[in-house]
Write an enzyme that holds these catalytic residues in place. Structure first.
Site, PDB file in Angstrom:
ATOM      1  N   SER A 579      18.081  -0.680  20.416  1.00 22.36           N
ATOM      2  CA  SER A 579      19.350  -0.508  20.464  1.00 22.36           C
ATOM      3  C   SER A 579      19.998  -0.766  21.765  1.00 22.36           C
ATOM      4  O   SER A 579      19.288  -0.612  22.704  1.00 22.36           O
ATOM      5  CB  SER A 579      19.931   0.858  19.986  1.00 22.36           C
ATOM      6  OG  SER A 579      21.223   1.123  20.309  1.00 22.36           O
ATOM      7  N   TYR A 592      19.967  10.333  20.730  1.00 19.90           N
ATOM      8  CA  TYR A 592      19.742   9.049  20.158  1.00 19.90           C
ATOM      9  C   TYR A 592      19.339   8.020  21.245  1.00 19.90           C
ATOM     10  O   TYR A 592      18.420   7.110  20.874  1.00 19.90           O
ATOM     11  CB  TYR A 592      21.022   8.634  19.288  1.00 19.90           C
ATOM     12  CG  TYR A 592      21.059   7.154  18.738  1.00 19.90           C
ATOM     13  CD1 TYR A 592      20.160   6.974  17.428  1.00 19.90           C
ATOM     14  CD2 TYR A 592      21.578   6.224  19.552  1.00 19.90           C
ATOM     15  CE1 TYR A 592      20.331   5.648  17.035  1.00 19.90           C
ATOM     16  CE2 TYR A 592      21.600   4.823  18.965  1.00 19.90           C
ATOM     17  CZ  TYR A 592      20.756   4.568  17.840  1.00 19.90           C
ATOM     18  OH  TYR A 592      20.859   3.310  17.048  1.00 19.90           O
TER      19      TYR A 592
END
Length: 702
Positions: A579, A592
């Site tokens: 990501s 996250y």
């Protein structure tokens, strides 16, 4: 309705009645039901035809036209577009210019001057075999029962005695124009016969109607099969009795899981191959027998069998219960076997080649026999590997039948070579579409039931790979499987439930992949989830879940896959979907974002360690992939909208506007990035990161 024991009677009068008056439609119907029974003919094997009166578009006169299965077709799935249509008289007139068997290959080009329907399929080499026989409907089939007699030492005598002269005999000859003339001569010498047996090859039968032809074919095959069945009863232990007893099903699968990747590596020394395994009871009877060592080197007899299974199989010298955990030791034992097979094949080529023979092809075996366990086959794709195994089972049936009634005889090596390296066969191979970038590759994408994972798996399948679909959600996985099977075919897809935090499920999923395809080449660690909370609101449960799925999940899948990739010894790719958040700090993202950072660095560490094994590890960093994403089905979207002070529905436009390219990122964009890593152009690249975020300057590597 007639009853048969050894073939399936599939004729439906209602369907046939609806086709009355359309002989071509009846030809297709007959072909399809014949091809539906593998005891009658295998995939791609055999040929069917009919002769009808058509109106000549040039003269408006009625002319006789032969419709016949075109080159490369399959009667079980045949459609009108797969037929060739030729002016029958023009085809027969070619006899006037035929210069003899030494020149018969030149006749194939002349078939084009006989074409009636210009949009029809190219005629096959079998065309004259049908054209010189006068019957309206003709079947040329490869039933095991008939070939067993045709391939036996006393086949001609047995045929004459069994059918009391009603079936003719033509000795083995390569299909072509001359064989068509020989069939014609056989019929003229034996008026009233209802079929012709071709030595080592197959069966010709016919009839005045599609139904008569169908029944004639079934009757002849049933007679052959009944004769063989009676012979089995008279001769116990056809294969010289059983030398060993098979392992149990569970034990066989355990051996396959360990051995298949090693075999696949050896068989992929020239190009990546897909594997298939079968422990069909007919295979086990043959490979466990005392006669295996005598019969296996003889190879097959029928050209259709031979072309798909190669000159002979490789028989492993491993004990069925041998411990296969030590990969290096197993490879050490198998290396001389494969080297010997390649040397044998090279000698076969050198001793049989002609001045104009095509270059030698892949020297590795297609069929590998493991006594006590089963049969492995390896080919360019799953369908070809599966069909090769089916054809070898046909060959086993033929050997068993021939041994029961007489003695099995295979094609002489020179005859086999002249089929395998026939210039017409080479031309057919050259006409085949070029292989796709991922042909022969096996891909596992974690979390491929939807969203980014599904898009990646679809891209890989579109580029020629077989895919191992998996998901933690059974309903989503079933829906995905249905979509992929419809798009790519059953042979290109397998499914398995997978929770990447569960080590046993990972092992089970990879075992399934090995059993289905022989190994693994590309692993995409994509499974994930997102939780967006402030530091104060984050719970330990949130933290553990994120790290379990994203970090531990990537580690466990990579670890288990590495063992298979190394056993194959043909390199491989691991692509980790990380990501933009691994590089960019933002609010409400501590769990996250930090987990993504761990994934990113784990990727670099993996690349550093696995490079020596030619296993490339690379990263794709997406951002804001909203479309069809499972992540956004939870509370992530609401959390991010809250963090940015906007409404949820404003997120796509918000994310696009903050990028340099002002683009919305789609799952297909991530799939394309993954393919860029594994498609072949970056084979000397590892440890890299490819951002697919529309251009987020904060995520630039610097």
């Amino acid at each position: 309705m007639k009853t048969y024991k050894h073939v399936n009677y599939l004729w439906d009068d209602k369907i046939a009645q609806s086709l009355q008056g359309d002989e071509v439609a009846l030809l297709l119907y007959r072909s399809n039901i014949l091809g539906a029974d593998l005891r009658i003919t295998n995939y791609g094997g055999g040929n069917t035809s009919c002769k009808v009166l058509e109106k000549d578009p040039l003269t408006d006169e009625s002319v006789e036209v032969m419709w016949i299965k075109g080159s490369g077709g399959d009667i079980g799935t045949l459609k009108k577009s797969g037929l060739a249509a030729l002016y029958l008289q023009r085809l027969r007139n070619l006899e006037n210019v035929y210069r003899g068997i030494e020149y018969e290959d030149e006749m194939v080009a002349l078939f084009n001057h006989c074409i009636f329907d210009l949009s029809s399929k190219a005629p096959s080499i079998d065309t004259p075999l049908h054209g010189f026989l006068p019957f309206k409907h003709i079947d040329h089939l490869h039933p095991d029962a008939a070939i067993a007699i045709a391939a036996s030492k006393d086949g001609k005598r047995i045929t004459a005695e069994l059918f009391k002269g009603s079936i003719g005999w033509v000795d083995w000859q390569r299909p072509g124009f001359d064989l068509g003339l020989q069939l014609k001569a056989c019929l003229e010498a034996n008026p009233g016969i209802k079929g012709i047996m071709l030595g080592s090859h197959g069966l010709f039968t016919w009839g005045d109607t599609a139904y008569d032809c169908y029944i004639n074919s079934l009757d002849v095959i049933e007679t052959c099969a009944t004769y063989l069945e009676q012979s089995y009863g008279k001769k116990n232990n056809v294969f010289g009795s059983q030398k060993m007893v098979s392992l149990s099903k569970a034990e066989r699968n355990a051996q396959v899981v360990k051995l298949a990747p090693i075999l696949r590596g050896f068989c992929s020394s020239e190009r990546h191959m897909i594997g298939h395994f079968t422990d069909d009871e007919r295979v086990l009877e043959f490979i466990n027998s005392n006669d295996l060592d005598r019969l296996a080197p003889l190879g097959t007899s029928c050209p259709d069998h031979f072309l798909r299974t190669k000159i002979q199989p490789l028989v492993l010298n491993l004990d069925k219960s041998e411990c296969l955990d030590n990969v290096a030791e197993v490879k050490r034992k198998l290396e001389p076997l494969f080297a010997g097979y390649r040397e044998m094949y090279a000698q076969y080529y050198d001793s049989c080649k002609h001045e104009n023979s095509p270059a030698i092809r892949d020297k590795n075996p297609v069929i590998v026999l493991y006594p006590g366990v089963g049969l492995f086959s390896f080919a360019k794709d799953k369908q070809t590997a599966r069909v090769a195994a089916e054809f070898y089972i046909n060959a086993i049936n033929v050997m068993k039948g021939a041994e029961a009634v007489s003695e099995y005889t295979a094609l002489p090596r020179q005859e086999a070579f002249d089929i395998e390296y026939w210039l017409l066969e080479e031309a057919k191979l050259q006409r085949m579409p070029k292989s796709k970038a991922l042909s022969g590759k096996i891909v596992l994408v974690t979390g491929s039931g939807g969203g980014i994972g599904k898009a990646i798996a679809k891209k890989m399948a579109q580029e020629g790979a077989v895919v191992v679909l998996n998901d933690i959600n059974a309903d989503r996985l079933a829906s995905c499987e249905e979509e992929f099977v419809e798009a790519f075919g059953r042979d290109a897809v397998m499914t398995t439930l997978l929770d990447v935090t569960n080590e046993e499920q990972i092992k089970h999923a990879l075992n399934d992949a090995v059993l289905a395809f022989g190994g693994i080449d590309i692993v995409v660690n994509n499974a994930g989830l997102s939780i967006s909370k402030t530091i104060e609101d984050h719970t330990q449960e949130d933290w553990d879940l994120l790290y379990d799925v994203l970090v531990k999940g990537q580690f466990l899948v990579t670890q288990a896959s590495t063992a298979i990739l190394k056993a194959q010894n043909i390199g491989g790719d691991i692509v980790n979907i990380v990501s933009k958040n691994a590089l960019v700090s933002g609010p409400n993202n501590i769990g996250y974002g930090s987990a993504k950072g761990a994934q990113l660095h784990m990727s670099r560490l993996s690349a550093a360690e696995l490079g020596a094994a030619k296993i490339r590890v690379n990263v794709v960093n997406p951002d804001a992939v909203i479309s069809d994403s499972n992540i956004w089905a939870g509370g992530w979207a609401a959390g991010r909208a809250k963090a940015y002070g906007i409404k949820i529905e404003e997120l796509p436009a918000y994310y696009a506007k903050r990028t340099l390219l002002n683009e919305i990122i789609l799952p297909e964009d991530i799939a394309n990035a993954c393919f860029a890593h594994v498609g072949g152009l970056l084979n000397k690249s590892t440890g890299n990161i490819l951002n697919v975020d529309g251009g987020v300057a904060m995520a630039f590597l610097r």
